[in-house]
Write a protein that holds these residues in place. Structure first.
Motif, PDB file in Angstrom:
ATOM      1  N   GLN A 160       0.942  -1.315  -0.070  1.00  0.00           N
ATOM      2  CA  GLN A 160      -0.102  -0.164   0.144  1.00  0.00           C
ATOM      3  C   GLN A 160       0.922   1.245  -0.121  1.00  0.00           C
ATOM      4  OE1 GLN A 160      -2.118  -1.042   3.617  1.00  0.00           O
ATOM      5  NE2 GLN A 160      -4.061  -1.824   2.587  1.00  0.00           N
ATOM      6  N   ILE A 161       2.135   1.177   0.052  1.00  0.00           N
ATOM      7  CA  ILE A 161       2.851   2.188   0.256  1.00  0.00           C
ATOM      8  C   ILE A 161       3.717   2.528  -1.038  1.00  0.00           C
ATOM      9  CG2 ILE A 161       4.994   3.325   1.397  1.00  0.00           C
ATOM     10  CD1 ILE A 161       4.012   1.486   4.049  1.00  0.00           C
ATOM     11  N   PRO A 162       3.778   3.579  -1.749  1.00  0.00           N
ATOM     12  CA  PRO A 162       4.462   3.744  -2.983  1.00  0.00           C
ATOM     13  C   PRO A 162       5.696   3.358  -2.609  1.00  0.00           C
ATOM     14  CG  PRO A 162       2.813   5.751  -2.464  1.00  0.00           C
ATOM     15  CD  PRO A 162       2.914   4.768  -1.117  1.00  0.00           C
ATOM     16  N   GLY A 163       6.204   2.658  -3.654  1.00  0.00           N
ATOM     17  CA  GLY A 163       7.378   2.140  -3.769  1.00  0.00           C
ATOM     18  C   GLY A 163       8.144   1.287  -2.455  1.00  0.00           C
ATOM     19  N   ARG A 164       7.010   0.865  -1.703  1.00  0.00           N
ATOM     20  CA  ARG A 164       7.372   0.212  -0.436  1.00  0.00           C
ATOM     21  C   ARG A 164       8.240   0.930   0.808  1.00  0.00           C
ATOM     22  NH1 ARG A 164       7.680  -6.017  -2.777  1.00  0.00           N
ATOM     23  NH2 ARG A 164       5.689  -6.238  -3.344  1.00  0.00           N
ATOM     24  N   ALA A 165       8.182   2.344   0.353  1.00  0.00           N
ATOM     25  CA  ALA A 165       9.167   3.271   1.196  1.00  0.00           C
ATOM     26  C   ALA A 165       8.626   3.705   2.363  1.00  0.00           C
ATOM     27  CB  ALA A 165       9.478   4.229   0.290  1.00  0.00           C
ATOM     28  N   THR A 166       9.035   2.868   3.479  1.00  0.00           N
ATOM     29  CA  THR A 166       8.629   3.205   4.650  1.00  0.00           C
ATOM     30  C   THR A 166       9.401   4.401   5.376  1.00  0.00           C
ATOM     31  OG1 THR A 166       9.868   1.579   5.697  1.00  0.00           O
ATOM     32  CG2 THR A 166       7.723   0.856   5.504  1.00  0.00           C
ATOM     33  N   GLY A 167      10.395   4.783   4.717  1.00  0.00           N
ATOM     34  CA  GLY A 167      11.135   5.723   5.065  1.00  0.00           C
ATOM     35  C   GLY A 167      10.654   7.190   4.386  1.00  0.00           C
ATOM     36  N   ALA A 168       9.999   7.166   3.463  1.00  0.00           N
ATOM     37  CA  ALA A 168       9.472   8.438   2.741  1.00  0.00           C
ATOM     38  C   ALA A 168       8.299   9.338   3.429  1.00  0.00           C
ATOM     39  CB  ALA A 168       9.029   7.854   1.282  1.00  0.00           C
ATOM     40  N   TYR A 169       8.143  10.399   3.201  1.00  0.00           N
ATOM     41  CA  TYR A 169       6.965  11.136   3.734  1.00  0.00           C
ATOM     42  C   TYR A 169       5.854  10.721   2.835  1.00  0.00           C
ATOM     43  CZ  TYR A 169      10.217  15.336   4.922  1.00  0.00           C
ATOM     44  OH  TYR A 169      11.057  16.190   5.380  1.00  0.00           O
ATOM     45  N   SER A 170       4.749  10.600   3.706  1.00  0.00           N
ATOM     46  CA  SER A 170       3.597  10.104   3.032  1.00  0.00           C
ATOM     47  C   SER A 170       3.111  11.341   2.346  1.00  0.00           C
ATOM     48  CB  SER A 170       2.663   9.112   3.995  1.00  0.00           C
ATOM     49  OG  SER A 170       2.026   9.991   4.842  1.00  0.00           O
ATOM     50  N   HIS A 171       1.760  10.916   1.865  1.00  0.00           N
ATOM     51  CA  HIS A 171       0.617  11.977   1.731  1.00  0.00           C
ATOM     52  C   HIS A 171       0.144  12.733   2.917  1.00  0.00           C
ATOM     53  CE1 HIS A 171      -3.591  13.447   1.230  1.00  0.00           C
ATOM     54  NE2 HIS A 171      -3.509  13.109   0.141  1.00  0.00           N
ATOM     55  N   SER A 172       0.076  13.937   3.133  1.00  0.00           N
ATOM     56  CA  SER A 172       0.035  14.792   4.394  1.00  0.00           C
ATOM     57  C   SER A 172      -1.305  14.183   4.964  1.00  0.00           C
ATOM     58  CB  SER A 172      -0.355  16.457   3.962  1.00  0.00           C
ATOM     59  OG  SER A 172       0.547  16.867   3.030  1.00  0.00           O
ATOM     60  N   GLN A 173      -2.157  13.397   4.536  1.00  0.00           N
ATOM     61  CA  GLN A 173      -3.156  12.948   5.527  1.00  0.00           C
ATOM     62  C   GLN A 173      -2.968  11.538   5.931  1.00  0.00           C
ATOM     63  OE1 GLN A 173      -6.806  14.648   2.876  1.00  0.00           O
ATOM     64  NE2 GLN A 173      -7.363  13.277   4.641  1.00  0.00           N
ATOM     65  N   GLY A 174      -1.773  11.203   5.529  1.00  0.00           N
ATOM     66  CA  GLY A 174      -1.256   9.550   5.853  1.00  0.00           C
ATOM     67  C   GLY A 174      -1.496   8.726   4.524  1.00  0.00           C
ATOM     68  N   ILE A 175      -0.797   7.718   4.516  1.00  0.00           N
ATOM     69  CA  ILE A 175      -0.801   6.675   3.370  1.00  0.00           C
ATOM     70  C   ILE A 175      -2.161   6.092   3.118  1.00  0.00           C
ATOM     71  CG2 ILE A 175      -0.159   4.360   2.781  1.00  0.00           C
ATOM     72  CD1 ILE A 175       2.498   4.971   4.602  1.00  0.00           C
ATOM     73  N   LYS A 176      -2.491   6.458   1.872  1.00  0.00           N
ATOM     74  CA  LYS A 176      -3.953   6.131   1.295  1.00  0.00           C
ATOM     75  C   LYS A 176      -4.468   4.587   1.727  1.00  0.00           C
ATOM     76  CE  LYS A 176      -7.803   6.768  -1.004  1.00  0.00           C
ATOM     77  NZ  LYS A 176      -8.400   5.576  -1.154  1.00  0.00           N
ATOM     78  N   GLY A 177      -3.802   3.859   1.485  1.00  0.00           N
ATOM     79  CA  GLY A 177      -3.856   2.232   1.831  1.00  0.00           C
ATOM     80  C   GLY A 177      -4.405   2.143   3.415  1.00  0.00           C
ATOM     81  N   LEU A 178      -3.593   2.764   4.215  1.00  0.00           N
ATOM     82  CA  LEU A 178      -3.975   2.760   5.676  1.00  0.00           C
ATOM     83  C   LEU A 178      -4.942   3.450   6.147  1.00  0.00           C
ATOM     84  CD1 LEU A 178      -0.095   3.246   6.950  1.00  0.00           C
ATOM     85  CD2 LEU A 178      -1.424   0.982   6.347  1.00  0.00           C
ATOM     86  N   ARG A 179      -5.299   4.439   5.489  1.00  0.00           N
ATOM     87  CA  ARG A 179      -6.823   5.158   5.518  1.00  0.00           C
ATOM     88  C   ARG A 179      -7.742   4.296   5.220  1.00  0.00           C
ATOM     89  NH1 ARG A 179      -6.882  10.235   2.779  1.00  0.00           N
ATOM     90  NH2 ARG A 179      -4.707   9.753   2.096  1.00  0.00           N
ATOM     91  N   ASP A 180      -7.553   3.709   4.095  1.00  0.00           N
ATOM     92  CA  ASP A 180      -8.667   2.800   3.559  1.00  0.00           C
ATOM     93  C   ASP A 180      -8.888   1.549   4.761  1.00  0.00           C
ATOM     94  OD1 ASP A 180      -8.848   4.148   1.214  1.00  0.00           O
ATOM     95  OD2 ASP A 180      -7.531   2.612   0.202  1.00  0.00           O
ATOM     96  N   ALA A 181      -7.865   1.230   5.559  1.00  0.00           N
ATOM     97  CA  ALA A 181      -7.807   0.037   6.262  1.00  0.00           C
ATOM     98  C   ALA A 181      -8.538   0.779   7.676  1.00  0.00           C
ATOM     99  CB  ALA A 181      -6.796  -0.419   6.631  1.00  0.00           C
ATOM    100  N   ILE A 182      -8.434   1.967   7.947  1.00  0.00           N
ATOM    101  CA  ILE A 182      -9.001   2.574   8.985  1.00  0.00           C
ATOM    102  C   ILE A 182     -10.411   2.894   9.075  1.00  0.00           C
ATOM    103  CG2 ILE A 182      -8.902   4.787  10.590  1.00  0.00           C
ATOM    104  CD1 ILE A 182      -5.919   4.741  10.181  1.00  0.00           C
TER     105      ILE A 182
END
Lengths: 539, 539
Positions: A160-182
């Protein structure tokens, strides 16, 4: 190509005044842009001064009198004076064991479960570790160290994270896929839809509260209705943003009941003073008071906010912490929707955090706010403010998605997850009851039940002699009691004055978080101290 | 025992007015406490109103006209309009591949290395994973999956955390042991002592900057000297806190030189307008401008701040990003101390972040500020503001300690760490040079060298026809250019107007972060676009 202002004409503002430095007058577009830039932020419009710095005023030193007075005003008792003393005692115990009549400090001042020995939920930590170091997922040894569903979940999240980059800034509201899960988790909880575009992931609930206060408060004439007693984040945040706290009173005699009649009265009084009241804060389950609102009471609150045009700020961080069988948590979102109200009827912000619940992951600083009933242009402003800090931390974002979507029946981790969760919650319920009973057995102390949250807020009726002694020490009587308690027992609690209380009544807030094997010691230390205190100051 | 105010007398404020509800007048201590509580935050003093809500004003709806105007004023171009368009294009590419003349969006708008494929430093992630899931340390398989020194480091860190609880709130300034490690790293860097009690760990540099602005800004009459061009965090934060940005101009003709004469002139001009100028922001290495200050220049800045009594806010987040052999990063702390100045001479805040450097761990939201030269009572106020948000996230705290104390010669990870670090930094240097050369080869474009940081800030001389077309589209010419570039190539850059620039000059900021295998495509797309653009709008 047209020749523009020379490179050397460096000041934006000299343009409008010192024409000798500008080869050509401004064209209409330049004027427009200059006006826009000047209006977008306050920027001093500098003329060409004679740089005679010798005539300047002497520098203003930075003192308590010259800093922002809003900072000075702000108070935050949960980490206030008593905690500072506790930290000193802890250092003294470390440097010089045996220097005090106790061998450890028990921090009951703050809802910080893992600091008192609560263990994290294994599944959550497995997923976090895999997302922190994704190359583990390529190693064969990993399947021996991690549960199968934690590995699956880590892959799902990484995908769900673009480029699987857990070390990148996300979208300002948070990673979209995680918001979908929430949003899916909220839907499962409430039975009503949730839009991932309404979710703003935050570094815990506090930054979300600050963001909303920043949006709503224009000046001291803007009021925010807050419960008294309240969690001092609210008074601190209102002070920092320069607004006015409009108190409404929870009724201790009815188990910290929230009465609409008091809300109405306080709102009318505030309006008669010329205040523009913008929002109502409700903390459910209550902090520091521990009550769980009934659905009927919540409906009344919703009607009140709708009628009065108030934003409802719902602090729901203790939504998993309910300890009594006859009470249940209902989100305000569910209550609003079940009343048939939609986005056009009421503005509601629900705050959730990974710090509380059975998870208690305070140090991860994760959370979200679900923002409904705001117009698109207002939501754009919230987005902009969120953008200035870029994004909340990704581990906290991941954890927020996990607490809203824990393992399900059939998942490899489900049984262990359920065991850990239920073990923590039932232990908290036992601890709450034991401490409540112990407090109620003390002379002059009455304590409402902790139906939920993580705190007890007993009332102590202090002898006049103790009050006079506090007065002589220039200390509030409840702070006097709490400091004496700390010095005698190492138990850290927060004086009621930090939360607000009916004047002339004294309370303290004590968490229910010491591990069960420590509870007997807490009870006996507290009981013995209290007996001695009362004997010393008996009228 | 003395009889107090009845439980039912719920309003704090009725006490002072509605004596019929209060059985006894306030004693002196009660009066004192009431006054204290009222003065500690603005709380409306509610009389006993007639609760006739029918006579109330209608509710004020929440619109752009009724929110905090400071929020409305704030702008943050790095995630502004161009980025919003880019997100839309990305969605369109996903939903409908082939719908645009490019197959991916290249985000060169923001210093977010891992979003463009930069890999994290292995050692850092190993330590983070072990601290996230400490029970791994008890398993035999772990030694096959993790380097020996990452295991040692994780143990060291866990031993520094009370109860090894990585899920607990820490001390408001951050875990003491981690601050010790950071102070040691600062000492090793500078050759001067650093006090762990001066370190405040933060969720990235941005919250630290906000905290200082909050402390310093009382009203619009308070000015903060900022470079133009500047990183828009500063203009946004000053706007949100209601202060005034006092610009000083970096000289493009001398490689974005910082001239003390301009600082003096702008300070005098601001003072003549009645502003109280409180602080000077210096970004070194520069953002968006990429210059690295000489030590001599830094000494002049220090003298200026000392003489004028300004707090020096040193944004040093790019301290590891220097690409030219003739320049070197010197921290302001080192410069100040090497001039013989101590805490009593100058107030200095140095901001550092885990998001930049060779590590680029933006998503972890870690960082610190080192606060020196402030009196104890002011530092208490900073501590209090930090406390309101409890603490920064623990993973970010751990990472901040790691970047300030990476593996040393002899550690098992040292060689791989050095290889990863040097590979990233030398690649960034090559990318900076290639892009700089490509930009300088374009018609009407001049671009200073990126001596450091992660950006190029080329000046584009636009044809008058393009400026007129922008005017017709109600867009700034540089934004017009950037939007055309995005729509034609998928490359996202930020218009210079978002950073501030000499009026009538146009720039954009472009990161040097696309991976090296993408650089030729970026160059050819940019070159081709620029040629077409100039042809289309040639006068």
């Amino acid at each position: 190509m047209r020749r523009f202002v020379a490179d050397k004409a460096k000041s934006l503002f000299h343009l409008s005044r010192s024409f000798q430095r500008r080869p050509e007058p401004l064209n209409p577009l330049q004027s427009l842009l200059l006006t826009r830039f000047l209006s977008s932020t306050s920027i001093v419009d500098c003329p060409s001064p004679s740089p005679s710095s010798s005539t300047m005023d002497p520098p203003t030193p930075l003192t308590l009198h010259t800093i922002n007075p809003k900072v000075l005003k702000c108070e935050y008792a949960v980490r206030g004076e008593v905690v500072t003393i506790a930290q000193r005692l802890q250092q003294e115990l470390k440097d010089n064991p045996g220097s005090h009549p106790f061998d450890e400090i028990l921090y009951c001042n703050i809802g910080n479960p893992q600091s008192l020995g609560q263990q994290p939920i294994t599944f959550f930590r497995e997923v976090l570790a895999l997302c922190d170091h994704p190359s583990l997922l390529d190693k064969s040894e990993t399947s021996g160290l991690f549960s199968a569903d934690s590995i699956d979940r880590a892959w799902t999240i990484l995908d769900q994270i673009p480029g699987r980059a857990t070390g990148a800034y996300s979208h300002s509201q948070g990673i979209k896929g995680l918001r979908d899960a929430i949003a899916a988790g909220i839907e499962a909880r409430d039975g009503f839809p949730s839009d991932p575009n309404d979710i703003f992931l935050t570094d815990g609930a506090s930054p979300g509260v600050h963001m909303m206060m920043q949006l709503l408060i224009r000046s001291e004439s803007d009021g925010i209705l807050c419960p008294i007693p309240q969690y001092p984040l609210y008074s601190a945040s209102i002070a920092l943003h320069g607004g006015t706290l409009v108190p409404y009173y929870l009724d201790e005699a009815t188990g910290w009941g929230l009465e609409i009649s008091d809300l109405k009265k306080q709102l009318a009084a505030a309006k008669s003073k010329g205040l523009s009241v913008r929002a109502l804060v409700v903390i459910n389950p209550g902090n520091p008071t521990g009550q769980v609102l009934s659905e009927e009471n919540q409906r009344q609150i919703v009607e009140f906010c709708k009628k009065e045009g108030l934003v409802l700020l719902a602090d729901e961080v203790y939504q998993e912490n309910v300890y009594v069988p006859d009470k249940q948590f209902h989100s305000f979102k569910k209550v609003v929707r079940s009343m048939g109200y939609g986005d056009e009827d009421i503005a509601l912000v629900s705050f959730q955090s990974v710090s509380k619940g059975y998870y208690g992951e305070c140090g991860k600083r994760g959370g979200y706010m679900e923002v409904t009933g705001f117009s698109a242009d207002i939501k754009e402003q919230i987005y902009k403010v969120a953008s200035v800090n870029l994004c909340s931390n990704i581990s906290g974002q991941i954890l927020a998605s996990l607490v809203m979507n824990p393992p399900k029946v059939g998942d490899e981790s489900y049984e262990s997850y359920r065991g850990e969760r239920d073990g923590i919650l039932s232990s908290l319920a036992r601890r709450a009851k034991t401490l409540e009973d112990a407090l109620n057995s003390l002379e002059g102390v009455t304590c409402n039940k902790a139906e939920g949250a993580m705190y007890l807020f007993p009332r102590i009726r202090l002898p006049e002699k103790a009050i006079k002694a506090a007065e002589a020490a220039n200390t509030a009587p409840d702070a006097f009691y709490c400091k004496r308690l700390l010095n005698a027992t190492g138990v850290v609690v927060v004086p009621g004055s930090g939360f607000g209380q009916v004047p002339g009544t004294w309370h303290f807030r004590c968490t229910i978080l010491p591990q069960e094997d420590k509870i007997p010691a807490v009870v006996s230390r507290l009981t013995e101290f209290h007996r001695g205190f009362m004997d010393e100051f008996r009228d």
